[in-house]
Write a protein that holds these residues in place. Sequence first.
Motif, PDB file in Angstrom:
ATOM      1  N   GLN A  33       4.394   5.533  15.201  1.00 39.82           N
ATOM      2  CA  GLN A  33       5.507   6.410  15.565  1.00 39.82           C
ATOM      3  C   GLN A  33       6.289   5.830  16.734  1.00 39.82           C
ATOM      4  O   GLN A  33       7.523   5.818  16.723  1.00 39.82           O
ATOM      5  CB  GLN A  33       4.999   7.814  15.891  1.00 39.82           C
ATOM      6  N   MET A  34       5.589   5.342  17.739  1.00 43.67           N
ATOM      7  CA  MET A  34       6.253   4.743  18.895  1.00 43.67           C
ATOM      8  C   MET A  34       7.028   3.500  18.479  1.00 43.67           C
ATOM      9  O   MET A  34       8.181   3.314  18.861  1.00 43.67           O
ATOM     10  CB  MET A  34       5.240   4.383  19.971  1.00 43.67           C
ATOM     11  N   LEU A  35       6.392   2.649  17.680  1.00 43.03           N
ATOM     12  CA  LEU A  35       7.060   1.422  17.241  1.00 43.03           C
ATOM     13  C   LEU A  35       8.287   1.715  16.392  1.00 43.03           C
ATOM     14  O   LEU A  35       9.288   1.006  16.487  1.00 43.03           O
ATOM     15  CB  LEU A  35       6.079   0.539  16.476  1.00 43.03           C
ATOM     16  N   ASP A  36       8.218   2.728  15.571  1.00 44.85           N
ATOM     17  CA  ASP A  36       9.374   3.083  14.755  1.00 44.85           C
ATOM     18  C   ASP A  36      10.584   3.418  15.627  1.00 44.85           C
ATOM     19  O   ASP A  36      11.719   3.177  15.225  1.00 44.85           O
ATOM     20  CB  ASP A  36       9.051   4.260  13.833  1.00 44.85           C
ATOM     21  N   GLU A  37      10.328   3.934  16.814  1.00 47.81           N
ATOM     22  CA  GLU A  37      11.414   4.279  17.735  1.00 47.81           C
ATOM     23  C   GLU A  37      11.904   3.088  18.553  1.00 47.81           C
ATOM     24  O   GLU A  37      13.094   2.931  18.773  1.00 47.81           O
ATOM     25  CB  GLU A  37      10.959   5.384  18.686  1.00 47.81           C
ATOM     26  N   VAL A  38      10.985   2.254  19.030  1.00 48.68           N
ATOM     27  CA  VAL A  38      11.373   1.205  19.984  1.00 48.68           C
ATOM     28  C   VAL A  38      11.376  -0.213  19.414  1.00 48.68           C
ATOM     29  O   VAL A  38      12.047  -1.087  19.963  1.00 48.68           O
ATOM     30  CB  VAL A  38      10.488   1.232  21.255  1.00 48.68           C
ATOM     31  N   ASN A  39      10.618  -0.455  18.340  1.00 47.03           N
ATOM     32  CA  ASN A  39      10.519  -1.802  17.794  1.00 47.03           C
ATOM     33  C   ASN A  39      10.047  -1.729  16.340  1.00 47.03           C
ATOM     34  O   ASN A  39       8.927  -2.122  16.019  1.00 47.03           O
ATOM     35  CB  ASN A  39       9.550  -2.641  18.637  1.00 47.03           C
ATOM     36  N   PRO A  40      10.906  -1.228  15.446  1.00 50.25           N
ATOM     37  CA  PRO A  40      10.479  -1.011  14.066  1.00 50.25           C
ATOM     38  C   PRO A  40      10.042  -2.268  13.323  1.00 50.25           C
ATOM     39  O   PRO A  40       9.303  -2.196  12.350  1.00 50.25           O
ATOM     40  CB  PRO A  40      11.694  -0.378  13.393  1.00 50.25           C
ATOM     41  N   GLY A  41      10.447  -3.424  13.776  1.00 45.04           N
ATOM     42  CA  GLY A  41      10.058  -4.666  13.135  1.00 45.04           C
ATOM     43  C   GLY A  41       8.666  -5.146  13.496  1.00 45.04           C
ATOM     44  O   GLY A  41       8.136  -6.074  12.888  1.00 45.04           O
ATOM     45  N   CYS A  42       8.058  -4.520  14.483  1.00 39.69           N
ATOM     46  CA  CYS A  42       6.720  -4.912  14.927  1.00 39.69           C
ATOM     47  C   CYS A  42       5.692  -4.495  13.876  1.00 39.69           C
ATOM     48  O   CYS A  42       5.665  -3.345  13.437  1.00 39.69           O
ATOM     49  CB  CYS A  42       6.394  -4.251  16.261  1.00 39.69           C
ATOM     50  N   LEU A  43       4.866  -5.439  13.476  1.00 42.11           N
ATOM     51  CA  LEU A  43       3.815  -5.164  12.492  1.00 42.11           C
ATOM     52  C   LEU A  43       2.604  -4.539  13.176  1.00 42.11           C
ATOM     53  O   LEU A  43       2.268  -4.887  14.303  1.00 42.11           O
ATOM     54  CB  LEU A  43       3.394  -6.451  11.799  1.00 42.11           C
ATOM     55  N   LEU A  44       1.951  -3.655  12.470  1.00 35.74           N
ATOM     56  CA  LEU A  44       0.744  -2.998  12.967  1.00 35.74           C
ATOM     57  C   LEU A  44      -0.417  -3.458  12.096  1.00 35.74           C
ATOM     58  O   LEU A  44      -0.413  -3.273  10.873  1.00 35.74           O
ATOM     59  CB  LEU A  44       0.930  -1.487  12.905  1.00 35.74           C
ATOM     60  N   GLU A  45      -1.403  -4.091  12.731  1.00 37.05           N
ATOM     61  CA  GLU A  45      -2.527  -4.712  12.035  1.00 37.05           C
ATOM     62  C   GLU A  45      -3.828  -3.980  12.339  1.00 37.05           C
ATOM     63  O   GLU A  45      -4.034  -3.515  13.454  1.00 37.05           O
ATOM     64  CB  GLU A  45      -2.646  -6.171  12.495  1.00 37.05           C
ATOM     65  N   VAL A  46      -4.690  -3.889  11.337  1.00 36.07           N
ATOM     66  CA  VAL A  46      -6.011  -3.281  11.492  1.00 36.07           C
ATOM     67  C   VAL A  46      -7.061  -4.319  11.130  1.00 36.07           C
ATOM     68  O   VAL A  46      -6.951  -5.013  10.119  1.00 36.07           O
ATOM     69  CB  VAL A  46      -6.160  -2.038  10.594  1.00 36.07           C
ATOM     70  N   ASP A  47      -8.095  -4.412  11.960  1.00 34.69           N
ATOM     71  CA  ASP A  47      -9.183  -5.351  11.723  1.00 34.69           C
ATOM     72  C   ASP A  47     -10.500  -4.648  11.984  1.00 34.69           C
ATOM     73  O   ASP A  47     -10.717  -4.109  13.063  1.00 34.69           O
ATOM     74  CB  ASP A  47      -9.044  -6.561  12.648  1.00 34.69           C
ATOM     75  N   GLY A  48     -11.357  -4.634  10.958  1.00 31.44           N
ATOM     76  CA  GLY A  48     -12.687  -4.078  11.130  1.00 31.44           C
ATOM     77  C   GLY A  48     -13.011  -2.994  10.132  1.00 31.44           C
ATOM     78  O   GLY A  48     -12.346  -1.965  10.105  1.00 31.44           O
ATOM     79  N   GLY A  49     -13.979  -3.244   9.277  1.00 28.37           N
ATOM     80  CA  GLY A  49     -14.415  -2.230   8.326  1.00 28.37           C
ATOM     81  C   GLY A  49     -13.428  -1.948   7.223  1.00 28.37           C
ATOM     82  O   GLY A  49     -13.534  -0.933   6.533  1.00 28.37           O
ATOM     83  N   VAL A  50     -12.458  -2.842   7.031  1.00 31.40           N
ATOM     84  CA  VAL A  50     -11.456  -2.626   5.994  1.00 31.40           C
ATOM     85  C   VAL A  50     -12.059  -2.984   4.641  1.00 31.40           C
ATOM     86  O   VAL A  50     -12.563  -4.089   4.443  1.00 31.40           O
ATOM     87  CB  VAL A  50     -10.183  -3.451   6.265  1.00 31.40           C
ATOM     88  N   ASP A  51     -12.003  -2.020   3.727  1.00 29.80           N
ATOM     89  CA  ASP A  51     -12.477  -2.227   2.363  1.00 29.80           C
ATOM     90  C   ASP A  51     -11.588  -1.415   1.428  1.00 29.80           C
ATOM     91  O   ASP A  51     -10.552  -0.902   1.858  1.00 29.80           O
ATOM     92  CB  ASP A  51     -13.964  -1.855   2.228  1.00 29.80           C
TER      93      ASP A  51
END
Length: 87
Positions: A33-51
């Motif tokens: 939500q914050m990135l959508d307002e201030v830096n929408p091009g910033c990618l959000l990555e998740v690492d750990g337990g992803v299946d």
Amino acid sequence: DKVAMILVMTVEPGFGGQSFMYDMMPKLRSLRQMLDEVNPGCLLEVDGGVDLNTAPVCKENGAEVLVAGSAYFKAHDRKAFIKEIEK
């Protein structure tokens, strides 16, 4: 506006095969939500337990980049795993 990607760890860093920490989802959602307002091009990555079960949860909460280690390497059909996780 100078950040290209933010990583949210969803396990305790250190070793593979840990359980996914669902309690990180509010943080992930808030960051998106914050990135959508201030830096929408910033990618959000998740690492750990992803299946295949946790990937949709991550995406629903704003993740665009997923790191799947143990689940990928333990998959019987790695190509099918990638195809499914990309849905």
